[in-house]
Design a protein around this motif. Sequence first.
Motif, PDB file in Angstrom:
ATOM      1  N   LEU A  10      38.661   2.033  73.570  1.00 59.79           N
ATOM      2  CA  LEU A  10      39.987   1.618  74.040  1.00 59.79           C
ATOM      3  C   LEU A  10      39.927   1.170  75.508  1.00 59.79           C
ATOM      4  O   LEU A  10      40.403   0.083  75.874  1.00 59.79           O
ATOM      5  N   ILE A  11      39.317   2.007  76.344  1.00 59.23           N
ATOM      6  CA  ILE A  11      39.226   1.670  77.767  1.00 59.23           C
ATOM      7  C   ILE A  11      38.406   0.382  77.935  1.00 59.23           C
ATOM      8  O   ILE A  11      38.769  -0.519  78.703  1.00 59.23           O
ATOM      9  N   GLY A  12      37.305   0.309  77.181  1.00 62.37           N
ATOM     10  CA  GLY A  12      36.455  -0.887  77.266  1.00 62.37           C
ATOM     11  C   GLY A  12      37.246  -2.151  76.947  1.00 62.37           C
ATOM     12  O   GLY A  12      37.107  -3.177  77.620  1.00 62.37           O
ATOM     13  N   THR A  13      38.102  -2.074  75.947  1.00 66.89           N
ATOM     14  CA  THR A  13      38.881  -3.255  75.566  1.00 66.89           C
ATOM     15  C   THR A  13      39.855  -3.656  76.681  1.00 66.89           C
ATOM     16  O   THR A  13      39.979  -4.836  77.024  1.00 66.89           O
ATOM     17  N   LEU A  14      40.524  -2.656  77.260  1.00 68.98           N
ATOM     18  CA  LEU A  14      41.493  -2.968  78.325  1.00 68.98           C
ATOM     19  C   LEU A  14      40.775  -3.561  79.547  1.00 68.98           C
ATOM     20  O   LEU A  14      41.226  -4.546  80.142  1.00 68.98           O
ATOM     21  N   VAL A  15      39.643  -2.951  79.907  1.00 67.07           N
ATOM     22  CA  VAL A  15      38.895  -3.456  81.059  1.00 67.07           C
ATOM     23  C   VAL A  15      38.378  -4.867  80.757  1.00 67.07           C
ATOM     24  O   VAL A  15      38.379  -5.747  81.618  1.00 67.07           O
ATOM     25  N   TRP A  16      37.971  -5.073  79.519  1.00 68.89           N
ATOM     26  CA  TRP A  16      37.474  -6.398  79.141  1.00 68.89           C
ATOM     27  C   TRP A  16      38.557  -7.464  79.393  1.00 68.89           C
ATOM     28  O   TRP A  16      38.292  -8.530  79.950  1.00 68.89           O
ATOM     29  N   LEU A  17      39.786  -7.139  79.003  1.00 65.23           N
ATOM     30  CA  LEU A  17      40.881  -8.102  79.180  1.00 65.23           C
ATOM     31  C   LEU A  17      41.121  -8.418  80.661  1.00 65.23           C
ATOM     32  O   LEU A  17      41.227  -9.586  81.048  1.00 65.23           O
ATOM     33  N   ALA A  18      41.168  -7.369  81.471  1.00 58.53           N
ATOM     34  CA  ALA A  18      41.393  -7.610  82.905  1.00 58.53           C
ATOM     35  C   ALA A  18      40.205  -8.368  83.497  1.00 58.53           C
ATOM     36  O   ALA A  18      40.365  -9.257  84.348  1.00 58.53           O
ATOM     37  N   GLY A  19      38.994  -8.024  83.031  1.00 56.10           N
ATOM     38  CA  GLY A  19      37.805  -8.737  83.497  1.00 56.10           C
ATOM     39  C   GLY A  19      37.841 -10.204  83.083  1.00 56.10           C
ATOM     40  O   GLY A  19      37.411 -11.087  83.828  1.00 56.10           O
ATOM     41  N   PHE A  20      38.384 -10.441  81.920  1.00 57.53           N
ATOM     42  CA  PHE A  20      38.489 -11.825  81.437  1.00 57.53           C
ATOM     43  C   PHE A  20      39.379 -12.643  82.392  1.00 57.53           C
ATOM     44  O   PHE A  20      39.079 -13.796  82.713  1.00 57.53           O
ATOM     45  N   ALA A  21      40.450 -12.012  82.873  1.00 55.02           N
ATOM     46  CA  ALA A  21      41.300 -12.701  83.860  1.00 55.02           C
ATOM     47  C   ALA A  21      40.500 -12.978  85.139  1.00 55.02           C
ATOM     48  O   ALA A  21      40.672 -14.025  85.780  1.00 55.02           O
ATOM     49  N   CYS A  22      39.601 -12.052  85.506  1.00 58.15           N
ATOM     50  CA  CYS A  22      38.743 -12.287  86.679  1.00 58.15           C
ATOM     51  C   CYS A  22      37.806 -13.464  86.422  1.00 58.15           C
ATOM     52  O   CYS A  22      37.557 -14.289  87.306  1.00 58.15           O
ATOM     53  N   VAL A  23      37.268 -13.543  85.206  1.00 55.40           N
ATOM     54  CA  VAL A  23      36.385 -14.655  84.852  1.00 55.40           C
ATOM     55  C   VAL A  23      37.129 -15.983  85.012  1.00 55.40           C
ATOM     56  O   VAL A  23      36.639 -16.923  85.635  1.00 55.40           O
ATOM     57  N   LEU A  24      38.348 -16.016  84.478  1.00 56.82           N
ATOM     58  CA  LEU A  24      39.122 -17.266  84.522  1.00 56.82           C
ATOM     59  C   LEU A  24      39.558 -17.623  85.948  1.00 56.82           C
ATOM     60  O   LEU A  24      39.932 -18.765  86.218  1.00 56.82           O
ATOM     61  N   SER A  25      39.506 -16.628  86.850  1.00 55.38           N
ATOM     62  CA  SER A  25      39.885 -16.902  88.237  1.00 55.38           C
ATOM     63  C   SER A  25      38.952 -17.899  88.910  1.00 55.38           C
ATOM     64  O   SER A  25      39.219 -18.362  90.010  1.00 55.38           O
ATOM     65  N   PHE A  26      37.825 -18.158  88.270  1.00 55.91           N
ATOM     66  CA  PHE A  26      36.891 -19.132  88.858  1.00 55.91           C
ATOM     67  C   PHE A  26      37.078 -20.514  88.251  1.00 55.91           C
ATOM     68  O   PHE A  26      36.414 -21.458  88.646  1.00 55.91           O
ATOM     69  N   SER A  27      37.931 -20.617  87.226  1.00 55.51           N
ATOM     70  CA  SER A  27      38.139 -21.933  86.613  1.00 55.51           C
ATOM     71  C   SER A  27      39.621 -22.145  86.313  1.00 55.51           C
ATOM     72  O   SER A  27      40.384 -22.521  87.202  1.00 55.51           O
ATOM     73  N   THR A  28      40.022 -21.836  85.080  1.00 56.30           N
ATOM     74  CA  THR A  28      41.376 -22.157  84.624  1.00 56.30           C
ATOM     75  C   THR A  28      42.501 -21.662  85.546  1.00 56.30           C
ATOM     76  O   THR A  28      43.447 -22.391  85.813  1.00 56.30           O
ATOM     77  N   ILE A  29      42.414 -20.429  85.983  1.00 56.97           N
ATOM     78  CA  ILE A  29      43.545 -19.897  86.763  1.00 56.97           C
ATOM     79  C   ILE A  29      43.157 -19.670  88.230  1.00 56.97           C
ATOM     80  O   ILE A  29      43.705 -18.803  88.907  1.00 56.97           O
ATOM     81  N   SER A  30      42.210 -20.462  88.706  1.00 52.52           N
ATOM     82  CA  SER A  30      41.735 -20.236  90.082  1.00 52.52           C
ATOM     83  C   SER A  30      42.844 -20.441  91.110  1.00 52.52           C
ATOM     84  O   SER A  30      42.850 -19.826  92.168  1.00 52.52           O
ATOM     85  N   GLU A  31      43.811 -21.302  90.777  1.00 53.65           N
ATOM     86  CA  GLU A  31      44.868 -21.598  91.752  1.00 53.65           C
ATOM     87  C   GLU A  31      46.072 -20.680  91.605  1.00 53.65           C
ATOM     88  O   GLU A  31      47.017 -20.779  92.373  1.00 53.65           O
ATOM     89  N   VAL A  32      46.054 -19.818  90.575  1.00 52.81           N
ATOM     90  CA  VAL A  32      47.231 -18.981  90.353  1.00 52.81           C
ATOM     91  C   VAL A  32      47.276 -17.843  91.381  1.00 52.81           C
ATOM     92  O   VAL A  32      46.417 -16.967  91.401  1.00 52.81           O
ATOM     93  N   ASP A  33      48.283 -17.906  92.217  1.00 58.38           N
ATOM     94  CA  ASP A  33      48.419 -16.960  93.313  1.00 58.38           C
ATOM     95  C   ASP A  33      49.171 -15.719  92.812  1.00 58.38           C
ATOM     96  O   ASP A  33      50.340 -15.771  92.470  1.00 58.38           O
ATOM     97  N   ILE A  34      48.465 -14.578  92.738  1.00 53.90           N
ATOM     98  CA  ILE A  34      49.111 -13.365  92.232  1.00 53.90           C
ATOM     99  C   ILE A  34      49.871 -12.658  93.365  1.00 53.90           C
ATOM    100  O   ILE A  34      51.005 -12.253  93.204  1.00 53.90           O
TER     101      ILE A  34
END
Length: 446
Positions: free
Chosen positions: A348-372
């Motif tokens: 369960l924890i692995g899945t949740l961390v995976w999702l947040a990590g996936f957002a980190c991955v996309l921060s270098f491409s698709t959502i790099s400009e999205v200002d949180i």
Amino acid sequence: MNETLERWSSRRAFILAVTGAAVGLGNIWRFPYITGENGGAAFLLLYVAFVLLLGLPVMMAEILIGRAGRRSPAASLAYLAGQAGRSKQWWWLGVFGAFTVFCILSFYSVVSGWSIEFLVSSINGEFVGKTAAEVGTSFDAFLANPRLMTFNHTLFLIMTMGVVASGVSRGLERLNNLLMPLLYLLLLVLAGYAVTTSGFGRALSWMFRPDFSAVTPMVLVQAMGHAFFTLAVGACALMAYGAYMPENQSLPRAAVAVAVLDISVALLAGIAIFSVVFAQGLDPSEGPGLMFVTLPVAFSNLPFGSLWLSLFFLLLLLATWTSSINLAEPMVATLQGWGLRRGYAATLIGTLVWLAGFACVLSFSTISEVDILFGMNVFALFSTIPPEVFLPVGGLLIAFFAAWVMPESAAQDALGIGKTGFQLWRQLLRWVSIPLTLVVLVSGLL
Ligand code: PFF
């Protein structure tokens, strides 16, 4: 929630586990590049001072709480607060810790995934004969490739959660016992090699001759945050490890051993990296790309460069692996305390961390400009605010709990030293560590 019955099998196992938590990206990736950005020796001195004055006493406080509570971090805090007749709302500190480790593990797993990719590339000799510009371009291309990055992030998270799911003695302890000595050996080999390069002398003078004009309040905040980050202190993660500490072991001695090992790894890694960087006439203040761009270039021009570089990325990977299992443990232990089976909790924890990590991955491409927040994207946010703000704040509250809330006798028992030593530690925490952390935090935030 009942007491945990798990224990590290020996003193050595405990020290190796905590060293495994401490030694990681912080020492091998972050320490060299922030030292590089902040002018070298002055930053180094500050960092060592913060480790001794803040990191070490707070580390003892954190492990002690776990050892006295013998439960998951939040449960230990609530239990001990209840015992002292204080509010069980201290539970929330454990929740804050869990949130902190969650954020850290999310970006940590992504960067550790880079080391898997770079390990494979260097074994394949892909950096040989490349110029800095070429390596830079291929690093950028890698960052812009979410699939490849997600693959490595997933692989790393499976490695981490697989070990955590196997339990304290069969998983965590076995991995640390195996990897930590290997890691140290690798580092000694690399540092020994660095001594033979022409950049060694410059690396030494750059690392050890301070220029205090470079020190600003922000540098102080960074050095303090780094002291917490590198020792793995402030997120209640060591509290989880403290709960498994054997009865008959001196906590201060173990903590000092860990701090010494941690600083020495950072210094050896610094010497190894800067010698090679200077030998090739490259720039030590390259920033986060130091490890992933400058280093491949620096090594690839040296004899047997691919071999040394592969060893380096292997070292980085082993170090991040043992730290990640520490980051995951408090979250898994909490769910386990609520009655969930360990394997399910890890999934369960692995899945949740995976999702947040996936957002980190996309921060270098698709959502790099999205200002949180504050102009930062997800990756930038996760990799700065939790290490530089959450850890010192968490450390502050942990120190406060151990120094002012816990009954003196319970704290002394869990610390496992005589009256004088205990008083020394407690006064240091009350009158040096807590005020100093507050001053630096406030000055940084202003
Ligand atoms: N100490 C680890 C490193 O230097 O990479 C990072 C870390 C581990 C931070 C565990 C916080 C933590 F709770």
